[in-house]
Design a protein around this motif. Structure first.
Motif, PDB file in Angstrom:
ATOM      1  N   TYR A 267       0.853  -1.146   0.012  1.00 21.86           N
ATOM      2  CA  TYR A 267      -0.100  -0.080   0.050  1.00 21.86           C
ATOM      3  C   TYR A 267       0.834   1.211  -0.105  1.00 21.86           C
ATOM      4  O   TYR A 267       1.134   1.744   1.095  1.00 21.86           O
ATOM      5  N   PRO A 268       1.353   1.746  -1.328  1.00 21.71           N
ATOM      6  CA  PRO A 268       2.178   2.819  -1.263  1.00 21.71           C
ATOM      7  C   PRO A 268       1.646   4.345  -0.711  1.00 21.71           C
ATOM      8  O   PRO A 268       2.193   4.951  -0.174  1.00 21.71           O
ATOM      9  N   GLY A 269       0.122   4.438  -0.638  1.00 22.15           N
ATOM     10  CA  GLY A 269      -0.450   5.493  -0.128  1.00 22.15           C
ATOM     11  C   GLY A 269      -0.630   5.796   1.315  1.00 22.15           C
ATOM     12  O   GLY A 269      -1.067   4.626   1.884  1.00 22.15           O
ATOM     13  N   ASP A 270      -0.571   6.898   1.690  1.00 21.35           N
ATOM     14  CA  ASP A 270      -0.823   7.224   3.043  1.00 21.35           C
ATOM     15  C   ASP A 270      -1.508   8.373   3.214  1.00 21.35           C
ATOM     16  O   ASP A 270      -1.575   9.601   2.191  1.00 21.35           O
ATOM     17  N   ILE A 271      -2.307   8.754   4.075  1.00 19.26           N
ATOM     18  CA  ILE A 271      -3.268   9.476   4.530  1.00 19.26           C
ATOM     19  C   ILE A 271      -2.495  10.550   5.228  1.00 19.26           C
ATOM     20  O   ILE A 271      -1.914  10.365   6.083  1.00 19.26           O
ATOM     21  N   PHE A 272      -2.763  11.910   4.818  1.00 23.54           N
ATOM     22  CA  PHE A 272      -2.501  13.130   5.369  1.00 23.54           C
ATOM     23  C   PHE A 272      -3.655  14.068   5.806  1.00 23.54           C
ATOM     24  O   PHE A 272      -4.288  14.353   5.109  1.00 23.54           O
ATOM     25  N   VAL A 273      -3.494  14.482   7.054  1.00 17.87           N
ATOM     26  CA  VAL A 273      -4.454  15.530   7.394  1.00 17.87           C
ATOM     27  C   VAL A 273      -4.126  16.721   8.102  1.00 17.87           C
ATOM     28  O   VAL A 273      -2.876  16.817   8.399  1.00 17.87           O
ATOM     29  N   LYS A 274      -5.146  17.702   8.140  1.00 22.56           N
ATOM     30  CA  LYS A 274      -4.425  18.899   8.787  1.00 22.56           C
ATOM     31  C   LYS A 274      -4.268  18.833  10.090  1.00 22.56           C
ATOM     32  O   LYS A 274      -5.006  17.968  11.240  1.00 22.56           O
ATOM     33  N   ARG A 275      -3.224  18.884  10.893  1.00 21.12           N
ATOM     34  CA  ARG A 275      -2.463  18.761  12.168  1.00 21.12           C
ATOM     35  C   ARG A 275      -3.385  19.027  13.234  1.00 21.12           C
ATOM     36  O   ARG A 275      -3.569  18.536  14.035  1.00 21.12           O
ATOM     37  N   ASP A 276      -4.098  20.558  13.018  1.00 18.61           N
ATOM     38  CA  ASP A 276      -4.839  21.037  14.184  1.00 18.61           C
ATOM     39  C   ASP A 276      -6.368  20.103  13.961  1.00 18.61           C
ATOM     40  O   ASP A 276      -7.056  20.491  15.168  1.00 18.61           O
ATOM     41  N   LEU A 277      -6.410  19.358  13.563  1.00 19.60           N
ATOM     42  CA  LEU A 277      -7.811  18.511  13.407  1.00 19.60           C
ATOM     43  C   LEU A 277      -7.549  17.147  14.027  1.00 19.60           C
ATOM     44  O   LEU A 277      -8.522  16.524  14.235  1.00 19.60           O
ATOM     45  N   VAL A 278      -6.349  16.830  14.194  1.00 19.43           N
ATOM     46  CA  VAL A 278      -6.060  15.738  14.984  1.00 19.43           C
ATOM     47  C   VAL A 278      -6.000  15.929  16.496  1.00 19.43           C
ATOM     48  O   VAL A 278      -5.815  16.831  17.035  1.00 19.43           O
ATOM     49  N   THR A 279      -6.727  15.007  17.441  1.00 21.87           N
ATOM     50  CA  THR A 279      -6.832  15.283  18.698  1.00 21.87           C
ATOM     51  C   THR A 279      -5.220  15.461  19.421  1.00 21.87           C
ATOM     52  O   THR A 279      -4.456  14.915  19.025  1.00 21.87           O
ATOM     53  N   LYS A 280      -5.337  16.318  20.427  1.00 20.45           N
ATOM     54  CA  LYS A 280      -4.172  16.760  20.966  1.00 20.45           C
ATOM     55  C   LYS A 280      -3.186  15.818  21.638  1.00 20.45           C
ATOM     56  O   LYS A 280      -2.213  15.713  21.298  1.00 20.45           O
ATOM     57  N   THR A 281      -4.069  14.733  22.033  1.00 18.73           N
ATOM     58  CA  THR A 281      -3.356  13.386  22.762  1.00 18.73           C
ATOM     59  C   THR A 281      -2.619  12.718  21.647  1.00 18.73           C
ATOM     60  O   THR A 281      -1.779  11.850  21.725  1.00 18.73           O
ATOM     61  N   ALA A 282      -2.995  12.916  20.427  1.00 23.70           N
ATOM     62  CA  ALA A 282      -2.613  11.953  19.241  1.00 23.70           C
ATOM     63  C   ALA A 282      -1.682  12.627  18.313  1.00 23.70           C
ATOM     64  O   ALA A 282      -1.048  12.030  17.530  1.00 23.70           O
ATOM     65  N   ARG A 283      -1.305  14.000  18.644  1.00 19.63           N
ATOM     66  CA  ARG A 283      -0.574  14.887  17.453  1.00 19.63           C
ATOM     67  C   ARG A 283       0.997  14.528  17.519  1.00 19.63           C
ATOM     68  O   ARG A 283       1.436  14.557  16.440  1.00 19.63           O
ATOM     69  N   GLY A 284       1.302  13.613  18.632  1.00 14.30           N
ATOM     70  CA  GLY A 284       2.736  13.254  18.589  1.00 14.30           C
ATOM     71  C   GLY A 284       2.881  11.980  17.587  1.00 14.30           C
ATOM     72  O   GLY A 284       4.119  11.679  17.354  1.00 14.30           O
ATOM     73  N   ARG A 285       1.799  11.527  17.301  1.00  8.83           N
ATOM     74  CA  ARG A 285       1.988  10.227  16.407  1.00  8.83           C
ATOM     75  C   ARG A 285       1.703  10.576  14.810  1.00  8.83           C
ATOM     76  O   ARG A 285       1.817   9.983  14.139  1.00  8.83           O
ATOM     77  N   CYS A 286       1.499  11.891  14.583  1.00 12.24           N
ATOM     78  CA  CYS A 286       1.186  12.433  13.278  1.00 12.24           C
ATOM     79  C   CYS A 286       2.370  13.193  12.945  1.00 12.24           C
ATOM     80  O   CYS A 286       2.822  14.144  13.397  1.00 12.24           O
ATOM     81  N   MET A 287       3.183  12.562  11.698  1.00  9.37           N
ATOM     82  CA  MET A 287       4.421  12.904  11.439  1.00  9.37           C
ATOM     83  C   MET A 287       4.294  13.863  10.148  1.00  9.37           C
ATOM     84  O   MET A 287       3.620  13.552   8.989  1.00  9.37           O
TER      85      MET A 287
END
Length: 246
Positions: free
Chosen positions: A139-159
């Motif tokens: 699966y070559p494709g990965d999802i990217f999302v607006k960082r400020d829409l990720v829950t604060k507790t999970a932003r450390g896992r969003c690269m």
């Protein structure tokens, strides 16, 4: 006595030939009549001959009416495809279909229900093997999302990644084949590996493992190929959604 016997023998042989000829003529005549009857019957039963209201009952559907062979599904509308490959010659073509948020039937590693007002983001895309040989399912494709829409507790896992807008990041993502769209089925390999059949296409759903704000829309997310395995030293490449969507 001899002459008389010979004369009678010749007469009997002559009658025999005449009898066989008569029977043969009768058989030929009978065959002609039978053939004529069959031809007449065929004409009466032929489609469109006006044989009756039920003439079309046994006709096969036209090509346009027949279902496609192999159980393939209709290809969905996609954006412009992007093709990538690996050093060993494997190639993959990706074409984005759409995306959004959903908590119905989503498979993630998140162990509990998402917090109130949040959900899980997903993107669906068509994955195609453009080659004439099987290639490893990946699966070559990965999802990217607006960082400020990720829950604060999970932003450390969003690269973040080079080549993707700075306000976007990629959370841990799980992908799976939803169904076959065209070509052959997935091919089983050793050790649980699976392979894409030559020339085949499949619908893939990628789902993030961390909650995002439920208000997230398609404009707040994107599908990118960024891993070095596929891009070598190039920047991340976006796989665009079809135009005209929300």
């Amino acid at each position: 006595m001899r002459l008389g016997s010979r004369a009678r023998a010749r007469q009997e042989r002559s009658r025999g030939r005449g009898g066989r000829g008569g029977r043969r003529g009768g058989l030929i005549a009978g065959g002609v009549l039978a053939l004529a009857a069959l031809v007449t019957t065929g004409l009466l039963l032929a489609p469109g001959s006006g044989g009756g209201k039920d003439d079309d009952g046994g006709l096969a559907p036209t090509t346009a009416e027949q279902r496609p062979a192999g159980g393939s599904a209709r290809l969905p509308r996609t954006g412009t495809p992007v093709e990538v490959g690996t050093a060993d010659g494997s190639k993959y073509r990706l074409a984005a279909v759409g995306g959004g948020v959903s908590d119905d039937g989503v498979v993630t590693t998140f162990q509990s229900s998402p917090p109130s007002g949040t959900s899980f983001a997903y993107i669906e895309y068509v994955l195609t093997n453009p080659t004439g040989q099987k290639v490893l399912l990946d699966y070559p494709g990965d999802i990217f999302v607006k960082r400020d829409l990720v829950t604060k507790t999970a932003r450390g896992r969003c690269m973040p990644q080079a080549g993707v807008p700075e306000d976007m990041c990629t959370p841990p993502t799980q992908s799976r084949v939803v169904r076959k769209l065209a070509g052959g089925d997935l091919i089983a390999g050793d050790g649980g590996d699976k392979y894409l059949s030559p020339g085949a296409s499949y619908l893939v759903r990628a789902t993030v493992d961390v909650p995002v704000a439920r208000r997230l829309t398609r404009s707040d997310m994107g599908l990118y190929v960024w891993k070095q395995l596929y891009m070598a030293d190039q920047l991340a490449k976006q796989v665009p959604f079809p135009s005209g969507g929300k």
